[in-house]
Structure formats: C-alpha cells, structure tokens
Design a protein around this motif. Sequence first.
Motif, PDB file in Angstrom:
ATOM      1  N   GLN A  99       0.837  -1.193   0.000  1.00 20.07           N
ATOM      2  CA  GLN A  99       0.000   0.000   0.000  1.00 20.07           C
ATOM      3  C   GLN A  99       0.878   1.251   0.000  1.00 20.07           C
ATOM      4  OE1 GLN A  99      -2.807  -0.203   3.206  1.00 20.07           O
ATOM      5  NE2 GLN A  99      -3.536   1.896   2.905  1.00 20.07           N
ATOM      6  N   VAL A 100       0.605   2.141  -0.959  1.00 20.26           N
ATOM      7  CA  VAL A 100       1.260   3.443  -0.975  1.00 20.26           C
ATOM      8  C   VAL A 100       0.179   4.478  -1.230  1.00 20.26           C
ATOM      9  CG1 VAL A 100       2.971   4.925  -2.097  1.00 20.26           C
ATOM     10  CG2 VAL A 100       3.430   2.484  -1.880  1.00 20.26           C
ATOM     11  N   ASP A 101      -0.259   5.124  -0.188  1.00 17.47           N
ATOM     12  CA  ASP A 101      -1.279   6.165  -0.338  1.00 17.47           C
ATOM     13  C   ASP A 101      -1.095   7.203   0.758  1.00 17.47           C
ATOM     14  OD1 ASP A 101      -2.369   5.081   1.975  1.00 17.47           O
ATOM     15  OD2 ASP A 101      -3.898   3.930   0.907  1.00 17.47           O
ATOM     16  N   LEU A 102      -2.073   8.079   0.890  1.00 20.85           N
ATOM     17  CA  LEU A 102      -1.987   9.179   1.843  1.00 20.85           C
ATOM     18  C   LEU A 102      -1.711   8.694   3.268  1.00 20.85           C
ATOM     19  CD1 LEU A 102      -2.352  12.221   1.449  1.00 20.85           C
ATOM     20  CD2 LEU A 102      -4.743  11.942   2.132  1.00 20.85           C
ATOM     21  N   ARG A 103      -2.295   7.548   3.621  1.00 21.15           N
ATOM     22  CA  ARG A 103      -2.185   7.073   4.998  1.00 21.15           C
ATOM     23  C   ARG A 103      -0.873   6.366   5.296  1.00 21.15           C
ATOM     24  NH1 ARG A 103      -7.408   7.086   7.161  1.00 21.15           N
ATOM     25  NH2 ARG A 103      -8.887   7.470   5.495  1.00 21.15           N
ATOM     26  N   SER A 104      -0.413   5.559   4.357  1.00 16.85           N
ATOM     27  CA  SER A 104       0.796   4.804   4.671  1.00 16.85           C
ATOM     28  C   SER A 104       1.610   4.524   3.416  1.00 16.85           C
ATOM     29  CB  SER A 104       0.439   3.487   5.361  1.00 16.85           C
ATOM     30  OG  SER A 104      -0.170   2.628   4.427  1.00 16.85           O
ATOM     31  N   ASN A 105       2.879   4.256   3.634  1.00 16.00           N
ATOM     32  CA  ASN A 105       3.780   3.941   2.531  1.00 16.00           C
ATOM     33  C   ASN A 105       4.575   2.704   2.929  1.00 16.00           C
ATOM     34  OD1 ASN A 105       6.083   3.778   0.845  1.00 16.00           O
ATOM     35  ND2 ASN A 105       5.762   5.914   0.238  1.00 16.00           N
ATOM     36  N   LYS A 106       4.151   1.575   2.392  1.00 15.42           N
ATOM     37  CA  LYS A 106       4.784   0.300   2.726  1.00 15.42           C
ATOM     38  C   LYS A 106       6.278   0.306   2.397  1.00 15.42           C
ATOM     39  CE  LYS A 106       4.889  -4.198   3.587  1.00 15.42           C
ATOM     40  NZ  LYS A 106       4.922  -4.700   4.946  1.00 15.42           N
ATOM     41  N   CYS A 107       6.630   0.914   1.268  1.00 15.87           N
ATOM     42  CA  CYS A 107       8.031   0.920   0.834  1.00 15.87           C
ATOM     43  C   CYS A 107       8.940   1.553   1.888  1.00 15.87           C
ATOM     44  CB  CYS A 107       8.197   1.683  -0.473  1.00 15.87           C
ATOM     45  SG  CYS A 107       6.987   1.238  -1.734  1.00 15.87           S
ATOM     46  N   LEU A 108       8.458   2.642   2.473  1.00 14.86           N
ATOM     47  CA  LEU A 108       9.290   3.356   3.441  1.00 14.86           C
ATOM     48  C   LEU A 108       9.450   2.599   4.761  1.00 14.86           C
ATOM     49  CD1 LEU A 108       8.246   7.063   2.822  1.00 14.86           C
ATOM     50  CD2 LEU A 108      10.392   5.945   2.208  1.00 14.86           C
ATOM     51  N   THR A 109       8.627   1.581   5.005  1.00 12.30           N
ATOM     52  CA  THR A 109       8.824   0.803   6.222  1.00 12.30           C
ATOM     53  C   THR A 109      10.129   0.006   6.152  1.00 12.30           C
ATOM     54  OG1 THR A 109       7.586  -1.124   5.444  1.00 12.30           O
ATOM     55  CG2 THR A 109       6.330   0.551   6.624  1.00 12.30           C
TER      56      THR A 109
END
Length: 107
Positions: free
Chosen positions: A30-40
């Motif tokens: 998931q990459v959207d306004l609420r969260s960015n999986k990649c950045l985890t």
Amino acid sequence: MMPQSNNDLRQVRNYPEQPPLIPHKTDGYQVDLRSNKCLTCHSRKAVGESQAPMVSITHFMDRDGQFLASVSPRRYFCNQCHVSQHESKPWVGNTFVDVDTLLQKKQ
Ligand code: HEC
Ligand code: HEC
C-alpha cells in the motif's frame, strides 16, 4: 498474469539516471496518503533493521534543490519511477544497447 520476479538480485542500470528496478515482489504493498509500505524498509530510519538500501539523497530534495528532513512529496509515490518485473518473455523484440556498449562500438 505471470508471477512477479522475487530473486532479490539488484539489477544493472541501463544508464546512470535510471530508477533502479525493484528486485522483489510488491503486490499488495500500500502506498497512499495514509501509509507507505516501501518506506517501512527503505526510509533512513528503517534500514538498520530491514537491511534494504536507503532511498538516496535525491529523494529528500524539493524542486528548488533544498534538502528536506524526510522524503520529499515529489518522491513519495515510489511506483511512479520504480517497477517490479515479471518472469515473462518480452512480447516484442528490442535493440536497446546501454551507453558503454555504444561507446565501445564507436571506437
Ligand atoms: C520488507 C522490506 C521491503 C519493502 C516493504 C520494500 N522493499 Fe525494496 N528492497 C528491500 C531489500 C532488502 C532490497 C535489497 C534487495 C533485496 O533483498 O531484494 C530492496 C531493493 C529495492 C530496490 C533496488 C535498489 C537497487 O539499488 O537496485 C528498489 C528500487 C526497491 N527495493 C524499491 C521498493 C519499492 C518501490 C517498494 C514499495 C512498493 C519496496 N521496495 C518495498 C526491502 C523492501
Ligand atoms: C521521480 C522518480 C522517483 C520516485 C518517485 C522515487 N524514486 Fe527512488 N530513485 C529514482 C532514481 C532516478 C534513482 C537513482 C538515482 C538516485 O539515486 O537518485 C532512485 C534510487 C532509489 C534507490 C537506490 C538508492 C541507492 O543509493 O542505491 C532506492 C532504494 C529507491 N530509489 C527507493 C525509492 C522509494 C522507496 C521511493 C518511494 C518512497 C522512491 N524511490 C521514489 C527515482 C525515483
């Protein structure tokens, strides 16, 4: 759909400015306004634990060339530039050669 490549082998870039291809699966990330999986995994803070390569310094630059404290909004949507690959044969041929090959040919 063919399965996504997931061999964890970083790919050679075809030219220095190429956004590196993603060598792992990304379905369902998931990459959207609420969260960015990649950045985890790829954020500055996460790499100690994830051992993923950190997003490079260009990802912190705004359009005036100023460095921000965190990833710039213009680099937030990772898949605009980075893509994963599929284990499939190309539909059409392609005669692309990279710059080193081109320079060698000229001599
Ligand atoms: C669970 C942790 C994790 C998540 C989530 C993740 N990555 Fe990665 N990524 C890695 C690791 C570790 C590598 C190093 C190669 C490998 O082991 O696959 C990597 C490699 C890469 C590379 C290759 C870098 C290079 O220099 O060749 C890119 C590009 C990349 N990831 C982009 C993304 C994007 C975009 C997302 C979100 C859609 C994402 N990653 C989500 C862990 C992650
Ligand atoms: C506008 C295009 C663009 C966006 C959006 C973008 N990148 Fe990149 N990325 C690049 C380019 C171009 C490079 C290679 C040159 C560089 O390092 O700036 C790169 C390099 C990388 C690398 C390799 C860094 C290294 O030092 O080897 C990783 C990892 C990466 N990006 C992850 C991400 C993640 C995660 C996101 C989303 C938060 C993201 N990128 C968003 C264009 C983009």
